[in-house]
Scaffold this active site. Structure first.
Site, PDB file in Angstrom:
ATOM      1  N   GLU A   1      -3.964  34.651  17.529  1.00  0.00           N
ATOM      2  CA  GLU A   1      -3.733  33.312  18.089  1.00  0.00           C
ATOM      3  C   GLU A   1      -2.234  33.060  18.266  1.00  0.00           C
ATOM      4  OE1 GLU A   1      -5.849  30.718  15.402  1.00  0.00           O
ATOM      5  OE2 GLU A   1      -7.783  31.248  16.286  1.00  0.00           O
TER       6      GLU A   1
ATOM      7  N   SER B   1      -9.147  32.257  25.300  1.00  0.00           N
ATOM      8  CA  SER B   1     -10.332  32.507  24.475  1.00  0.00           C
ATOM      9  C   SER B   1     -11.495  33.079  25.319  1.00  0.00           C
ATOM     10  CB  SER B   1     -10.699  31.206  23.760  1.00  0.00           C
ATOM     11  OG  SER B   1     -11.645  31.412  22.767  1.00  0.00           O
ATOM     12  N   ALA B   2     -12.584  32.353  25.509  1.00  0.00           N
ATOM     13  CA  ALA B   2     -13.696  32.854  26.326  1.00  0.00           C
ATOM     14  C   ALA B   2     -13.214  33.190  27.741  1.00  0.00           C
ATOM     15  CB  ALA B   2     -14.826  31.831  26.391  1.00  0.00           C
TER      16      ALA B   2
ATOM     17  N   GLY C   1     -14.531  28.396  24.778  1.00  0.00           N
ATOM     18  CA  GLY C   1     -15.829  27.844  24.406  1.00  0.00           C
ATOM     19  C   GLY C   1     -16.746  29.007  24.101  1.00  0.00           C
TER      20      GLY C   1
ATOM     21  N   HIS D   1      -8.636  35.581  19.423  1.00  0.00           N
ATOM     22  CA  HIS D   1      -8.726  35.040  18.052  1.00  0.00           C
ATOM     23  C   HIS D   1      -8.820  36.179  17.042  1.00  0.00           C
ATOM     24  CE1 HIS D   1      -9.448  30.900  19.484  1.00  0.00           C
ATOM     25  NE2 HIS D   1     -10.319  31.393  20.329  1.00  0.00           N
TER      26      HIS D   1
END
Lengths: 235, 235
Positions: B194, B122-123, B90, B159
């Site tokens: 990714e 991700s985050a 997020g 990413h």
């Protein structure tokens, strides 16, 4: 009376530095022989001198002299005495951090309110908004605040990019990011595509260039506005 | 002994949430029946409950129960008592801000040092690095610090995206942004594409998945490393 150009980018694809907007700048800076350049955003990590030299070369074409703010002993006085101000692009966090460290937030606000013409491109445009919370840049330094110059009553997203429907990349689109911004912040955001700029003249804020801009208001579907649209009611 | 998976993304194109890595997670979480989920990053601005439900559905396939940290009265205790921890993706600024507000930085560091398996995507991977200064996210909130969990002695760029040589967009490439980061920060950065992840097991840090990763060290030309490369000397 405020007189500001808030440009998405300094350079459009296939054209020289500031070339696409130079005719406009000739008129915009008509009462200034010299321009104070703020090189703090340092694109690509280049030195303040290198960056200032690029700007000198571009403005020589319309017979303006340029001095980098780093050449002055007292940057607050340099802003107060400037005939015109240009803040170039690069990293918005680095730029904001340097503005705070040099006590320039209030100094620039005061100069612009007193009518000193201000040109911003990219990071130099981001800081014209209420906060830098809609920058695309990487947070490579930690500034003392994300609050910006608040020269307009909304936020900017320069280099605005439409979603690429063919992309297989799972990173957020720009539109998704701005939607998330509105989960935590109330103000509108103007997505300025490369080649577009806002011209602020007193209370008037007009979209310029040949492209539409995308407006994001909290709780509304984003919408496009045409060039020459007056945006002074956006807040 | 540290046991961490630092994944670039939760979802690869054309596949379900966590689907590409679920076999790996079955092994990784073999000693845990239940997983504590940290939903603070709130992708797309969704609620903590909505986000936790997505994660519950995904982990039900490998017979794990999931509880969101927001369901506990005392989040610090929830982390201390967790059999396993997963922090989802997020917005990295929102996530970091919430970790500080809930006094969870030290709590998570301590749990991971004590051997609680930690999965980040991700985050949730960004915060495993020394700082969040190499996130791609929009700075929609102002966290009290950019310092992160420092579970590994470098920074992450999840990413990771290669430059698009056909693009006419003038925004900085990811590589340029990381180069600018090194103008102000000394630590290496791992660009994770990714579908890739790092598996940290005690002192060992190994690149997993089928893709190479791009390593950025200050003052060096960026280079690629193959899957199964040991990265424990990177610091």
């Amino acid at each position: 009376m405020k007189n500001i150009i808030i440009a998405s980018t300094s350079t459009v694809h296939g054209s020289g530095y500031l070339e696409y907007i130079l005719d406009e700048l000739k008129t915009f800076f008509k009462n200034a022989d010299s321009i104070l350049f703020i090189p703090y955003a340092r694109p690509g990590g280049i030195s303040h001198d290198e960056y200032t030299n690029t700007v000198k070369t571009a403005f020589a074409i319309i017979n303006k002299t340029v001095n980098g703010i780093h050449e002055f002993e007292n940057p607050v006085e340099a802003v107060a005495n400037a005939q015109a101000i240009f803040t170039g692009g690069g990293n918005t966090f680095v730029l904001t951090d340097q503005l705070y460290r040099n006590n320039l937030i209030e100094a620039v606000q005061k100069a612009v309110k007193n009518g000193t013409p201000y040109l911003g491109t990219s990071a130099g445009s981001n800081i014209c908004g209420l906060t830098i919370r809609t920058t695309n840049d990487m947070p490579i330094v930690y500034p003392p605040s994300f609050n910006a110059l608040a020269l307009v009553p909304f936020n900017l997203n320069p280099h605005y990019l439409d979603p690429d429907n063919n992309s297989k990349h799972m990173g957020e689109t720009r539109e998704t990011r701005i939607k998330e911004f509105h989960g935590f912040n109330p103000q509108p955001v103007v997505g300025l595509r490369e080649g577009s700029w806002l011209h602020v003249n007193g209370d008037s804020i007009v979209l310029k260039g040949s492209l539409t801009a995308r407006i994001f208001e909290k709780g509304k579907t984003p919408y496009e506005v045409d060039p020459e649209t007056e945006l002074n009611s956006l807040k």
